[in-house]
Motif scaffolding. Structure first.
Motif, PDB file in Angstrom:
ATOM      1  N   ALA A  26      98.397  16.154 -25.824  1.00 42.19           N
ATOM      2  CA  ALA A  26      99.789  16.444 -26.162  1.00 42.19           C
ATOM      3  C   ALA A  26      99.840  17.571 -27.183  1.00 42.19           C
ATOM      4  O   ALA A  26      98.967  17.698 -28.048  1.00 42.19           O
ATOM      5  CB  ALA A  26     100.453  15.192 -26.720  1.00 42.19           C
ATOM      6  N   GLN A  27     100.854  18.407 -27.072  1.00 41.94           N
ATOM      7  CA  GLN A  27     101.046  19.487 -28.039  1.00 41.94           C
ATOM      8  C   GLN A  27     101.814  18.920 -29.224  1.00 41.94           C
ATOM      9  O   GLN A  27     102.982  18.563 -29.116  1.00 41.94           O
ATOM     10  CB  GLN A  27     101.791  20.644 -27.388  1.00 41.94           C
ATOM     11  CG  GLN A  27     100.968  21.337 -26.309  1.00 41.94           C
ATOM     12  CD  GLN A  27     101.760  22.348 -25.519  1.00 41.94           C
ATOM     13  OE1 GLN A  27     102.849  22.050 -25.042  1.00 41.94           O
ATOM     14  NE2 GLN A  27     101.220  23.541 -25.370  1.00 41.94           N
ATOM     15  N   TYR A  99     109.592  24.332 -28.845  1.00 34.57           N
ATOM     16  CA  TYR A  99     109.261  23.741 -27.543  1.00 34.57           C
ATOM     17  C   TYR A  99     109.218  24.813 -26.452  1.00 34.57           C
ATOM     18  O   TYR A  99     108.274  24.871 -25.651  1.00 34.57           O
ATOM     19  CB  TYR A  99     110.274  22.657 -27.191  1.00 34.57           C
ATOM     20  CG  TYR A  99     110.075  22.069 -25.811  1.00 34.57           C
ATOM     21  CD1 TYR A  99     109.202  21.008 -25.610  1.00 34.57           C
ATOM     22  CD2 TYR A  99     110.750  22.592 -24.708  1.00 34.57           C
ATOM     23  CE1 TYR A  99     109.001  20.476 -24.342  1.00 34.57           C
ATOM     24  CE2 TYR A  99     110.557  22.067 -23.440  1.00 34.57           C
ATOM     25  CZ  TYR A  99     109.682  21.012 -23.262  1.00 34.57           C
ATOM     26  OH  TYR A  99     109.479  20.498 -22.002  1.00 34.57           O
ATOM     27  N   HIS A 100     110.227  25.662 -26.407  1.00 37.49           N
ATOM     28  CA  HIS A 100     110.287  26.655 -25.335  1.00 37.49           C
ATOM     29  C   HIS A 100     109.262  27.768 -25.516  1.00 37.49           C
ATOM     30  O   HIS A 100     108.849  28.392 -24.531  1.00 37.49           O
ATOM     31  CB  HIS A 100     111.706  27.205 -25.203  1.00 37.49           C
ATOM     32  CG  HIS A 100     112.611  26.264 -24.477  1.00 37.49           C
ATOM     33  ND1 HIS A 100     112.608  26.144 -23.104  1.00 37.49           N
ATOM     34  CD2 HIS A 100     113.505  25.348 -24.937  1.00 37.49           C
ATOM     35  CE1 HIS A 100     113.476  25.214 -22.743  1.00 37.49           C
ATOM     36  NE2 HIS A 100     114.030  24.714 -23.831  1.00 37.49           N
ATOM     37  N   HIS A 101     108.830  28.004 -26.748  1.00 33.44           N
ATOM     38  CA  HIS A 101     107.723  28.940 -26.946  1.00 33.44           C
ATOM     39  C   HIS A 101     106.460  28.430 -26.253  1.00 33.44           C
ATOM     40  O   HIS A 101     105.646  29.222 -25.765  1.00 33.44           O
ATOM     41  CB  HIS A 101     107.460  29.126 -28.443  1.00 33.44           C
ATOM     42  CG  HIS A 101     106.263  29.966 -28.743  1.00 33.44           C
ATOM     43  ND1 HIS A 101     106.260  31.336 -28.622  1.00 33.44           N
ATOM     44  CD2 HIS A 101     105.003  29.620 -29.146  1.00 33.44           C
ATOM     45  CE1 HIS A 101     105.061  31.806 -28.940  1.00 33.44           C
ATOM     46  NE2 HIS A 101     104.282  30.791 -29.256  1.00 33.44           N
ATOM     47  N   LEU A 102     106.314  27.123 -26.197  1.00 27.82           N
ATOM     48  CA  LEU A 102     105.152  26.514 -25.544  1.00 27.82           C
ATOM     49  C   LEU A 102     105.323  26.410 -24.032  1.00 27.82           C
ATOM     50  O   LEU A 102     104.365  26.069 -23.330  1.00 27.82           O
ATOM     51  CB  LEU A 102     104.906  25.117 -26.128  1.00 27.82           C
ATOM     52  CG  LEU A 102     104.587  25.065 -27.627  1.00 27.82           C
ATOM     53  CD1 LEU A 102     104.521  23.614 -28.100  1.00 27.82           C
ATOM     54  CD2 LEU A 102     103.289  25.789 -27.932  1.00 27.82           C
ATOM     55  N   SER A 150     104.339  14.836 -31.416  1.00 32.11           N
ATOM     56  CA  SER A 150     104.523  15.659 -30.218  1.00 32.11           C
ATOM     57  C   SER A 150     105.783  16.510 -30.340  1.00 32.11           C
ATOM     58  O   SER A 150     106.843  16.026 -30.755  1.00 32.11           O
ATOM     59  CB  SER A 150     104.624  14.784 -28.968  1.00 32.11           C
ATOM     60  OG  SER A 150     103.411  14.114 -28.727  1.00 32.11           O
ATOM     61  N   ILE A 151     105.646  17.776 -29.964  1.00 33.39           N
ATOM     62  CA  ILE A 151     106.749  18.731 -30.067  1.00 33.39           C
ATOM     63  C   ILE A 151     107.676  18.547 -28.877  1.00 33.39           C
ATOM     64  O   ILE A 151     107.248  18.649 -27.721  1.00 33.39           O
ATOM     65  CB  ILE A 151     106.205  20.166 -30.121  1.00 33.39           C
ATOM     66  CG1 ILE A 151     105.339  20.339 -31.377  1.00 33.39           C
ATOM     67  CG2 ILE A 151     107.334  21.192 -30.096  1.00 33.39           C
ATOM     68  CD1 ILE A 151     104.461  21.564 -31.346  1.00 33.39           C
TER      69      ILE A 151
END
Length: 205
Positions: A26-27, A99-102, A150-151
């Protein structure tokens, strides 16, 4: 439980070879650095001069992460709102961007994290205001995540004025007007976030 993958050749030969399938880690804020920058797709404006969510992507602008947050918040939250509402909004804007950067996307040959419209978050370069900038600064080194760090994407909607907007709590979304409603009634930004994002936790990094 480990999953076992079998090749056709192994099955035919009566030989079973076990290939363990490893779950992707998990990030989390503990193994994922905060972004240094965000890639923002800039879309064409509509006839009123506003960025058009359906407009053609013209180019991708790379913006320092904190600058991006400061140039979103006054376009999503009213700068005149209570400081605790603005801090709750700053956290939602920050986690949405992280989150969206990932999870970048590619459209029409452009790879980006977010665009500058309400498809993602309303971004206007160099539009930061003193009140909203202060809110972003106040949550530096903080994140609002799952209990394990978790992000996750923190979604939000406008909601209704002078209302707690309970319906958004049930949907794990924060009501922008609801954040101001609770701030006016003495809730701090952590309490506001906890009201709308159930089973999430404030973390420091």
């Amino acid at each position: 439980m480990k999953r076992i993958l079998l090749t056709a050749a192994a099955i035919a030969a009566g030989v079973f070879v076990e290939h363990p399938v490893h779950a992707q880690a998990a990030q989390t804020i503990f193994n994922t650095a905060i972004p240094g920058a965000v890639r923002v797709a800039i879309r064409e404006n509509n006839p009123n001069g506003e960025p058009d969510p359906r407009g053609r992507i013209v180019w991708v602008q790379t913006v320092p992460f904190e600058t991006y947050c400061k140039d979103v918040l006054p376009n999503e939250w009213m700068p005149s709102w209570s400081p605790e509402s603005l801090k709750a909004g700053a956290m939602a804007v920050k986690m949405f961007a992280w989150y969206h950067h990932l999870h970048p996307v590619t459209i029409d040959g452009f790879t980006f994290d977010v665009d500058n419209t309400t498809n993602f978050q309303a971004f206007r370069y160099l539009s930061g205001q003193p009140e909203t900038n202060q809110a972003v600064d106040a949550i530096r080194n903080q994140a609002f995540t799952m209990p394990d760090g978790s992000i996750i994407e923190l979604n939000y909607r406008a909601g209704y004025r002078d209302s707690a907007n309970w319906q958004y709590r049930n949907a794990q979304k924060m009501a922008q007007w609801g954040s101001e409603y609770w701030a006016e009634r003495g809730r701090n930004y952590i309490q506001i976030l906890q009201f709308y994002y159930v089973d999430r936790a404030l973390k420091f990094y």
